[in-house]
Design an enzyme around this catalytic site. Structure first.
Site, PDB file in Angstrom:
ATOM      1  N   ASP A  47       0.863  -1.299   0.163  1.00 48.14           N
ATOM      2  CA  ASP A  47      -0.059  -0.091  -0.013  1.00 48.14           C
ATOM      3  C   ASP A  47       0.825   1.131  -0.205  1.00 48.14           C
ATOM      4  O   ASP A  47       2.026   1.539   0.410  1.00 48.14           O
ATOM      5  CB  ASP A  47      -0.964   0.169   1.048  1.00 48.14           C
ATOM      6  CG  ASP A  47      -1.862  -0.996   1.376  1.00 48.14           C
ATOM      7  OD1 ASP A  47      -2.152  -1.653   0.133  1.00 48.14           O
ATOM      8  OD2 ASP A  47      -2.595  -1.137   2.280  1.00 48.14           O
ATOM      9  N   ARG A  48       0.260   2.226  -0.638  1.00 44.84           N
ATOM     10  CA  ARG A  48       0.900   3.492  -0.498  1.00 44.84           C
ATOM     11  C   ARG A  48       1.594   3.993   0.641  1.00 44.84           C
ATOM     12  O   ARG A  48       2.652   4.535   0.893  1.00 44.84           O
ATOM     13  CB  ARG A  48       0.440   4.807  -1.398  1.00 44.84           C
ATOM     14  CG  ARG A  48       0.854   6.040  -1.306  1.00 44.84           C
ATOM     15  CD  ARG A  48       0.123   6.823  -1.855  1.00 44.84           C
ATOM     16  NE  ARG A  48       0.538   8.228  -1.833  1.00 44.84           N
ATOM     17  CZ  ARG A  48      -0.191   9.707  -1.820  1.00 44.84           C
ATOM     18  NH1 ARG A  48      -1.476   9.353  -2.444  1.00 44.84           N
ATOM     19  NH2 ARG A  48       0.578  10.534  -1.960  1.00 44.84           N
TER      20      ARG A  48
END
Length: 311
Positions: free
Chosen positions: A130-131
């Protein structure tokens, strides 16, 4: 001294606060030689800040109005693959709302050729984070290496272990969360445990019990979107600092307290490899704020590599 990185960079790079934020979150800024992903990082006398300009000599030129490719921290590289230590805030590959300034763009800027099995926009990408999550990713240079690494990901022989700090007390010393994950029908930005959705399995072990928090080691057996964040919220132990899955108003940190700390796999042209990433400074601070002692954590040692030499 004591000033924020984003404010200093806005003046030094003549980019404005928004431009400074974008450069920092894209991984294009280093502080004392290490990629810095926190806009509010405090500066001290003698600190050395470097950033990649979009228009200067040797700078990578993004598409009009876009972000420059990030400067990546490579902890291992050879002719077949590389391992990247990704900072929080860096998107892995282009997608809706993030057309550039991604990890894949950083790989392209490094040159040297990368696998295109996952498409030209996802150069070398075997798996993703995930970012908002930091830690280790393996990326492939050749198509053969990509196929072999992807096969290890499917048969679960590639190990991905995470460090996590969660709210509340986890009573079991170890456990398994086996619950299917799909898109939350009421909140489309979130994932949720949904009957009939894709199978998802997460294992966890308690590393420490703190006054109001628990430190976990978490291992993925499947790779669903937001799997760890969703599963830990499902058992009532959401990650500290997770605005999407945590308690309403949880702003203890500006990112989830989740870090891909260890990665192990078999090199496509060699033997077993195991890598470790230290906790980034903002998670060390989260641990200290929760009453933990960072000095007692072997996972906070510098990143190490214990490979059998590839053939």
């Amino acid at each position: 001294a004591g000033g924020r990185l984003d404010r200093w960079l806005a003046r030094a790079a003549a980019s404005g606060r928004r431009g400074a934020h974008e450069l920092i979150l894209a991984g294009a800024v280093t502080l004392n030689g290490r990629a810095e992903s926190r806009p509010d990082a405090a500066l001290s006398p003698g600190d050395r800040v470097a950033w990649r300009r979009c228009d200067g000599p040797g700078g990578a030129r993004p598409r009009a109005g876009g972000l420059p490719p990030p400067i990546l921290r490579i902890v291992h590289a050879d002719p077949w693959l590389a391992v990247v230590d990704k900072p929080a805030g860096l998107t892995v590959h282009p997608g809706a709302g993030r057309p550039d300034g991604t990890l894949a763009d950083g790989l392209r800027a490094l040159g040297g050729g990368w696998s295109t099995l996952a498409g030209s926009e996802r150069l070398g990408i075997v798996h993703r984070l995930d970012r908002s999550v930091s830690g280790l990713l393996v990326v492939a240079r050749t198509a053969d290496a990509h196929r072999q690494l992807a096969a290890q990901l499917r048969d679960r022989s590639m190990g991905r272990d995470y460090w996590a700090l969660v709210h509340g007390a986890v009573r079991e010393d170890r456990g398994r969360i086996d619950a299917p994950i799909g898109r939350d029908p009421r909140r489309p930005r979130r994932m949720a445990v949904v009957a009939g959705a894709r199978a998802a399995v997460t294992d966890f072990w308690v590393l420490a019990r703190l006054p109001r928090h628990t430190v976990l080691r978490v291992s993925l057996q499947t790779g669903r979107t937001h799997q760890i964040r969703c599963h830990l919220a499902y058992i009532g132990r959401p990650l500290v600092g997770d605005p999407l899955y945590g308690p309403a108003g949880d702003r203890e940190r500006d990112r989830p307290a989740l870090h891909a700390a260890e990665l192990h796999f078999v090199h496509p042209h060699g033997g077993p490899m195991r890598l470790r990433s230290p906790l980034p400074p903002e998670l060390v601070a989260a641990l200290e704020a929760a009453g933990g002692d960072p000095a007692g954590w072997p996972g906070l040692a510098p990143a190490v590599l214990i490979p059998d030499r590839p053939a």
